[in-house]
Design an enzyme around this catalytic site. Structure first.
Site, PDB file in Angstrom:
ATOM      1  N   GLY A 114       0.831  -1.195   0.000  1.00  0.00           N
ATOM      2  CA  GLY A 114       0.000   0.000   0.000  1.00  0.00           C
ATOM      3  C   GLY A 114       0.863   1.242   0.000  1.00  0.00           C
ATOM      4  O   GLY A 114       2.056   1.189   0.319  1.00  0.00           O
ATOM      5  N   GLN A 117       3.114   9.907   1.392  1.00  0.00           N
ATOM      6  CA  GLN A 117       4.398   9.207   1.244  1.00  0.00           C
ATOM      7  C   GLN A 117       5.127   9.614  -0.033  1.00  0.00           C
ATOM      8  O   GLN A 117       6.322   9.347  -0.171  1.00  0.00           O
ATOM      9  CB  GLN A 117       4.191   7.686   1.237  1.00  0.00           C
ATOM     10  N   CYS A 163       6.732  -0.609   6.458  1.00  0.00           N
ATOM     11  CA  CYS A 163       6.284   0.594   5.750  1.00  0.00           C
ATOM     12  C   CYS A 163       7.408   1.071   4.832  1.00  0.00           C
ATOM     13  O   CYS A 163       8.572   1.105   5.250  1.00  0.00           O
ATOM     14  CB  CYS A 163       5.948   1.674   6.777  1.00  0.00           C
ATOM     15  N   LEU A 164       7.047   1.446   3.621  1.00  0.00           N
ATOM     16  CA  LEU A 164       8.059   1.924   2.663  1.00  0.00           C
ATOM     17  C   LEU A 164       8.743   3.194   3.168  1.00  0.00           C
ATOM     18  O   LEU A 164       9.859   3.491   2.757  1.00  0.00           O
ATOM     19  CB  LEU A 164       7.413   2.179   1.293  1.00  0.00           C
ATOM     20  N   HIS A 211      -3.410   1.066   8.248  1.00  0.00           N
ATOM     21  CA  HIS A 211      -2.041   1.592   8.125  1.00  0.00           C
ATOM     22  C   HIS A 211      -2.020   2.795   7.174  1.00  0.00           C
ATOM     23  O   HIS A 211      -1.427   3.832   7.484  1.00  0.00           O
ATOM     24  CB  HIS A 211      -1.133   0.462   7.617  1.00  0.00           C
ATOM     25  N   GLU A 212      -2.708   2.667   6.039  1.00  0.00           N
ATOM     26  CA  GLU A 212      -2.675   3.750   5.037  1.00  0.00           C
ATOM     27  C   GLU A 212      -3.490   4.955   5.507  1.00  0.00           C
ATOM     28  O   GLU A 212      -3.079   6.098   5.292  1.00  0.00           O
ATOM     29  CB  GLU A 212      -3.157   3.244   3.676  1.00  0.00           C
ATOM     30  N   HIS A 229      -1.511   7.063   7.712  1.00  0.00           N
ATOM     31  CA  HIS A 229      -0.607   7.976   6.987  1.00  0.00           C
ATOM     32  C   HIS A 229      -1.310   9.300   6.655  1.00  0.00           C
ATOM     33  O   HIS A 229      -0.688  10.363   6.681  1.00  0.00           O
ATOM     34  CB  HIS A 229      -0.142   7.345   5.667  1.00  0.00           C
TER      35      HIS A 229
HETATM   36 NI    NI Z   1       3.301   2.916   5.463  1.00  0.00          NI
END
Ligand code: NI
Length: 163
Positions: free
Chosen positions: A46, A51, A88-89, A130-131, A134
């Site tokens: 995701g 991000q 997480c990226l 999670h998203e 963000h």
């Molecule tokens: Ni993330």
């Protein structure tokens, strides 16, 4: 294909609240395409717009069943508890367990501006939470329970979080 730069923890933009999308214009559609490209290139499950440095409430998720695009997502209902490992990226080289609802219902607009209500469970429910975090400037490392360190393709227990 246009890849965008993934912002890394420490970048203040990751800590800001993203604004609602009022109009799904070409800029938003281009953003969505670039976010999909960037997520697949980075092999993520995701990606949220902040991000890639854009403070808009746009999320892309693919848990291996095809892309889901969520504009202005809102969790409407949630049930149960799961505690699983997340990564997480934007937080490279760190994984940890996080407490999330087992099931939830999320309402959002798709790319055509249609209202969608999606029931999600397990991995998809985790990804949605999670998203959306963000979009509110929250990172999973703010709420992790125990660190897990990746060794090859296995995770080994690391330290617990000290408040
Ligand atoms: Ni993330």
């Amino acid at each position: 294909m246009a890849l965008r730069n993934i912002r890394i923890d420490g970048d203040p933009i990751l800590r800001k609240r993203s604004r609602e999308v009022k109009e799904i214009n070409q800029r938003i559609l281009d953003l969505i395409e670039d976010m999909k490209d960037t997520m697949y290139d980075a092999e993520g499950v995701g990606l949220a717009a902040p991000q890639v440095g854009i403070l808009r409430r746009v999320v892309v998720i693919d848990i291996g069943e095809g892309p889901i695009i969520m504009i202005n997502p809102e969790i409407k209902d949630q049930n149960g508890v799961q505690i699983e490992i997340e990564a997480c990226l934007s937080v490279p080289d760190f994984s940890g367990t996080v407490k999330r609802p087992r099931q939830l219902s999320v309402e959002f607009l798709n790319e055509d501006g249609e209202k969608v209500v999606l029931d999600a469970e397990d991995l998809l429910a985790r990804a949605v939470c999670h998203e959306i975090d963000h979009l509110d400037g929250i990172l999973f490392k703010d709420k992790y329970i125990k660190e897990y360190i990746k060794k090859g393709d296995k995770f080994v227990e690391g330290s617990e979080r000290i408040e």
